[in-house]
Write an enzyme that holds these catalytic residues in place. Sequence first.
Site, PDB file in Angstrom:
ATOM      1  N   ARG A  40       0.798  -1.225   0.000  1.00 29.69           N
ATOM      2  CA  ARG A  40       0.000   0.000   0.000  1.00 29.69           C
ATOM      3  C   ARG A  40       0.830   1.273   0.000  1.00 29.69           C
ATOM      4  O   ARG A  40       0.311   2.348  -0.276  1.00 29.69           O
ATOM      5  CB  ARG A  40      -0.927   0.011   1.212  1.00 29.69           C
ATOM      6  N   GLY A  45       8.962  -1.871   2.606  1.00 28.45           N
ATOM      7  CA  GLY A  45       8.309  -1.732   3.898  1.00 28.45           C
ATOM      8  C   GLY A  45       8.972  -0.736   4.828  1.00 28.45           C
ATOM      9  O   GLY A  45       9.798   0.091   4.426  1.00 28.45           O
ATOM     10  N   SER A 190      14.114   2.118  25.878  1.00 27.11           N
ATOM     11  CA  SER A 190      15.535   1.875  25.623  1.00 27.11           C
ATOM     12  C   SER A 190      15.765   0.568  24.889  1.00 27.11           C
ATOM     13  O   SER A 190      16.803  -0.064  25.034  1.00 27.11           O
ATOM     14  CB  SER A 190      16.310   1.858  26.946  1.00 27.11           C
ATOM     15  N   ALA A 192      15.984  -1.369  21.021  1.00 28.70           N
ATOM     16  CA  ALA A 192      16.887  -1.075  19.907  1.00 28.70           C
ATOM     17  C   ALA A 192      16.581   0.271  19.268  1.00 28.70           C
ATOM     18  O   ALA A 192      17.491   1.066  18.984  1.00 28.70           O
ATOM     19  CB  ALA A 192      16.795  -2.189  18.869  1.00 28.70           C
ATOM     20  N   ALA A 277       9.479   5.567  21.804  1.00 28.19           N
ATOM     21  CA  ALA A 277      10.044   4.323  21.267  1.00 28.19           C
ATOM     22  C   ALA A 277       9.656   3.184  22.200  1.00 28.19           C
ATOM     23  O   ALA A 277      10.502   2.527  22.799  1.00 28.19           O
ATOM     24  CB  ALA A 277      11.559   4.441  21.141  1.00 28.19           C
ATOM     25  N   VAL A 278       8.354   2.964  22.308  1.00 25.74           N
ATOM     26  CA  VAL A 278       7.811   2.041  23.303  1.00 25.74           C
ATOM     27  C   VAL A 278       7.252   0.779  22.673  1.00 25.74           C
ATOM     28  O   VAL A 278       6.323   0.174  23.184  1.00 25.74           O
ATOM     29  CB  VAL A 278       6.725   2.741  24.148  1.00 25.74           C
ATOM     30  N   GLY A 279       7.837   0.378  21.564  1.00 24.99           N
ATOM     31  CA  GLY A 279       7.412  -0.864  20.949  1.00 24.99           C
ATOM     32  C   GLY A 279       6.562  -0.641  19.718  1.00 24.99           C
ATOM     33  O   GLY A 279       6.395   0.475  19.235  1.00 24.99           O
ATOM     34  N   ALA A 327      13.950  -7.797  10.863  1.00 26.01           N
ATOM     35  CA  ALA A 327      13.786  -7.950   9.424  1.00 26.01           C
ATOM     36  C   ALA A 327      14.304  -9.297   8.938  1.00 26.01           C
ATOM     37  O   ALA A 327      13.666  -9.955   8.096  1.00 26.01           O
ATOM     38  CB  ALA A 327      14.507  -6.808   8.699  1.00 26.01           C
ATOM     39  N   HIS A 453      44.766 -12.636  12.308  1.00 28.75           N
ATOM     40  CA  HIS A 453      45.350 -11.577  13.143  1.00 28.75           C
ATOM     41  C   HIS A 453      45.929 -10.481  12.249  1.00 28.75           C
ATOM     42  O   HIS A 453      46.570 -10.782  11.237  1.00 28.75           O
ATOM     43  CB  HIS A 453      46.470 -12.152  14.014  1.00 28.75           C
TER      44      HIS A 453
END
Length: 474
Positions: A40, A45, A190, A192, A277-279, A327, A453
């Site tokens: 849509r 996405g 807090s 991601a 940013a709470v889900g 993702a 190394h």
Amino acid sequence: MANQSDKKTYDVVVIGGGPGGYVAAIRASQLGLKTAIVERENLGGVCLNWGCIPTKALLRAAEIYHLAETADRFGITMEKLSFDLASVVKRSRDVAATLSGGISHLMKKNKIDVFMASASVLPKTDKLWPIALGKADTTDETLYAGKVILATGARARELPSITPDGENIVTYRDAMTPKTMPASLIIIGSGAIGIEFASFYADMRVAVTVVEAADRIMPVEDAEISDMAEKLFTARGIKIHKKAMLDSAAASKSGVEASITIDGKAQTISADRMILAVGIVANIEDIGIKDLGITLDRGHVVTNAVGETNIAGIYAIGDMTGAPWLAHKASHEGIIAAEHIKDSSDHHGINPLDVPGCTYCRPQVASVGYTEQAALDAGYDIRVGRFPFRGNGKAIALGDDDGMIKTIFDKKTGELLGAHMIGAEVTELIQGYVIARQCEATEAELMQAIFPHPTLSEAMHESVLDAFDKVIHF
């Protein structure tokens, strides 16, 4: 499946063009299934257009700015350092646009029909699922599918008493396209998303305060990693309030004030802007789920190991099916669903413990498998190894030796139960442990492997050695 008269008939119709949906469509087409995808808004996405990819472009700009600010550590002098916010945002949007165009190319290459519209699955008729396409309340046309894969993703969760206004109180979309840089910022959550924004804005000289309801930041991570992350973020000047409940927030032209409660004590904090940013919340509305009787659990679609819902022939993948909301998990589920549609005898689900998690803050955080506490709770007798990046030559040479790698083994069998990292480029390193778990490697194979190394990956080897009292460089 042959076309029925003039109907647009497909073996598979995928609803949603994000990293789950478009990958499912490609795999279905590869398997010889006539496939269509309905999106849509934008192919790719949220992840490609408003999440994973553009945020990494922003974080890269912040990383470069930080390196320039601290270049004197490397004997390099810079004067009059500044950034152009509009250009930073534009590059982020350009990166997203480029990749979205790439998805369009992949659809053409794989002969997948693309419909830019909303979609709703109607009750099955004549062994086919009618899918009504349209915009708003207008139905433009109907597709017919033998099987349907729902991949509509999720959106930012909103708090009941707080409505984002797009200026002072914002969600991740507005946070990625700021017209001005605030002097101060409050971030609620807090996980991601919250921590990545905290890292970006802090590196761009914004005074950041993080408010977290749990007793530690990044609560899905191993507790030891969370504690180290908090110390390193605090050292950067980020203020952190834990076990803090947001009671209210009021926006004005001058900023935002938030009332929070910590240990029963109320206090007010203020800033120029606030990011929620709470889900996330699954996008399950208006796609036919309720009328079809598809089973839900706390707002997410319930599926079996191969992505099939309780309604035979309808699959669901990605964020709409619940945690982990990643993702790469969605893409893998899309492949599994497509392969099961082609051959129902092919059963191979996903073990959530084998799905790596990555947070692209500074320092980066990555993990796979059990945390130490989860392993103990599951009844394992464990061995734990740790190796700090300050003992790694490459990290020291990079000037980025904050962090550690932690590994957890079953003492009885040597199975790698979990790995947890914080530090430079650990999001690139974690795949080594993912492969080890997938291949069922024990400590013996990991200890006998030769690591190049000087590389950061040597710290992975040393962490394994430490778990068995064989560490060399620390």
